[in-house]
Design a protein around this motif. Sequence first.
Motif, PDB file in Angstrom:
ATOM      1  N   UNK A 184       0.812  -1.221   0.000  1.00  0.00           N
ATOM      2  CA  UNK A 184       0.000   0.000   0.000  1.00  0.00           C
ATOM      3  C   UNK A 184       0.847   1.273   0.000  1.00  0.00           C
ATOM      4  N   UNK A 185       2.092   1.213   0.473  1.00  0.00           N
ATOM      5  CA  UNK A 185       2.920   2.418   0.466  1.00  0.00           C
ATOM      6  C   UNK A 185       3.377   2.809  -0.927  1.00  0.00           C
ATOM      7  N   UNK A 186       3.120   1.958  -1.890  1.00  0.00           N
ATOM      8  CA  UNK A 186       3.471   2.279  -3.272  1.00  0.00           C
ATOM      9  C   UNK A 186       2.244   2.667  -4.096  1.00  0.00           C
ATOM     10  N   UNK A 187       1.119   2.838  -3.435  1.00  0.00           N
ATOM     11  CA  UNK A 187      -0.078   3.293  -4.137  1.00  0.00           C
ATOM     12  C   UNK A 187       0.049   4.774  -4.477  1.00  0.00           C
ATOM     13  N   UNK A 223       6.104   9.649   8.015  1.00  0.00           N
ATOM     14  CA  UNK A 223       5.227  10.784   7.833  1.00  0.00           C
ATOM     15  C   UNK A 223       4.447  10.743   6.544  1.00  0.00           C
ATOM     16  N   UNK A 224       4.817   9.834   5.634  1.00  0.00           N
ATOM     17  CA  UNK A 224       4.121   9.697   4.353  1.00  0.00           C
ATOM     18  C   UNK A 224       3.877   8.220   4.058  1.00  0.00           C
ATOM     19  N   UNK A 225       3.742   7.435   5.108  1.00  0.00           N
ATOM     20  CA  UNK A 225       3.579   5.993   4.974  1.00  0.00           C
ATOM     21  C   UNK A 225       2.175   5.584   5.410  1.00  0.00           C
ATOM     22  N   UNK A 351      11.741   5.239   6.634  1.00  0.00           N
ATOM     23  CA  UNK A 351      12.964   6.035   6.578  1.00  0.00           C
ATOM     24  C   UNK A 351      12.613   7.457   7.007  1.00  0.00           C
ATOM     25  N   UNK A 352      13.245   7.898   8.067  1.00  0.00           N
ATOM     26  CA  UNK A 352      12.979   9.245   8.565  1.00  0.00           C
ATOM     27  C   UNK A 352      13.952  10.214   7.915  1.00  0.00           C
ATOM     28  N   UNK A 353      13.389  11.145   7.161  1.00  0.00           N
ATOM     29  CA  UNK A 353      14.213  12.108   6.445  1.00  0.00           C
ATOM     30  C   UNK A 353      14.930  13.020   7.432  1.00  0.00           C
TER      31      UNK A 353
END
Length: 613
Positions: A184-187, A223-225, A351-353
């Motif tokens: 789902x993180x690649x949607x 934060x974007x997952x 991965x935390x930027x």
Amino acid sequence: MPSRNSTVDIPESTLEMLARCVAVLKPPPELTLSQWADRYRMLSAESSAEPGRWHTDKAPYQREIMDAIGDPHVRKVVIMSAAQIGKTDAFILNTIGYYMDYAPAPMLVMQPTLDMGQTFSKDRLAPMLRDTPELRDKVDTKSRYSGNTILKKNFPGGHITIVGANSATGLASRPIKVLLADEVDRYPTSAGTEGDPLSLAQKRQTTFWDKKTVMVSTPVIKGHSRIETEFNQSTREEWNVPCPECGHYQPLVWGGVKFDKDDLSAPVEYACERCGVLSSEYAWKKASKRGRFVAENPTAEARGFHLNTLASTFCGWNEIVQKFAVAHEQLEQGNPEGMKVWVNTELGETWEEQGEQLEDGDLFQRREIYEAEVPDDVLVLTAGVDVQDDRFEVEVVGWGIGKESWGIRYQKIYGDLLKEQVWNDLDAFLLSAFYKKDGTPMRILACCVDSGGHHANAVYSFCKERYDRRVLAIKGKGGADVPYIRDPSTNNRVKAPLFILGVDAGKALLYKRLAHKTKGPNYCHFPAAEEAGYDELYFRGLTSEKLVTRFRKGRMTTMWVLKDEKYKRNEPLDLRNYATAALEIANPVQLRQEAAAPPKQRQGRRRLNGGIG
């Protein structure tokens, strides 16, 4: 009429028919999903290194997850995991087989793209249907009237529909009970123009009171997952393994891994968090047969599970360590991409930027007392002007050898921008002189004025009239691929020369200079004098943004974002960017000559440069 004690002869054919009816009507044995897989599932040669009968005991961490998926009382199961834990076979294919054979229902399998959905159907689903006897005859693949295609399979009591998250049409069909959402993180953020694909798919479950949603993914960016967000709202269960020595249950984390940095082929061990004893990979994986999931948030409605590769029986620890060593070396060289992939695929974590950012307090403490308004090493002055509705904000910057810079003045000029007076005040400020210790006056060599606001035409007219003084209209444009300086165009109503600035490139250049801690080329000086205007708010605005890496439309890109969404006053950052651009556009020859001149000649040239502008 026969007596009570007499017997009635029933034809053998009737008995056989009754037996068949009883067999058909007899309820199936109560099986969990993992028990169904152990009894019936066959692994195919195309997709498994060990084709043949499925054995959950080979990967014991899969059992509780599968049984949660098969539990009719659990509505949602979230699996945030590393890459090599067998998640597609265990949690997607076994679930399909279970619901086809044991609890027929309409199902939807969602892959990130339609192409990936077709690949899943051909390479993973079709071999399972072919090689698992209990499923082999449930899908009619021969009759042209069956309605079966690559992306749709009908079976008694239900169907399987396979869609891509990027395809809006595939998400707007008939109701489904079981939703299997893979990676789902690649949607994409939207299925065409229809909105969030996962939400669209979940709307199709509303008619089923006993609906089931399974979300599986390797996470990407913190934060974007989507999978991390869902996991955080779930029971948050971690796989715990007993220590081979003391029996203490604990999750396997990277901090407990011990290896020889100079010999990556040496055996890898793991230290117990309680007794500290080092045990081998074999000992820990043998103990994992007694492993169990421990919930951090047990009262949550959704079951959520996290797994990393250390628990996997499909990957050795030496391989994980070797991948880490390569990623770490790349990180040391300034390339974080390898480490990002390692964290996502091996630890199963986001991965935390870190971002490229600066701390305002550090720069504020770096202020210094100048001997004069303009230090002696300054060769030229430039300025940047930001246009607000009720004021101009201006910064004057001095430049020396090697682009060493000195903040000279940060000035706010208030007034009604619809009236001429405030523009005259700005002009007077740009014409004013700034003085060195010996009284030499310095004037602004070039100035960039932002035209991106509400008063664009007024800026164009102001700059066009003063173009011979290098008062330049500029407009910022974001994007990592936009060059810092372009040749000007006159494509505006006033026909004024307009420079388009690649502000992202300018910010990256500025942040590199601000990070310099040794005085000399590229170092940035700031005055401590109160009248110069460099207060704490200035430095907060100067460092108000950070450079981050994010995914946009499936591609990784870098962009500048606010460090604190509550503080949006980034004018000092923009102004220093504009003043830097003014220097690049003016391109004063004197700086290059100064760098090459002998020391005695440099002092004489510094005096000559006092009158530039």
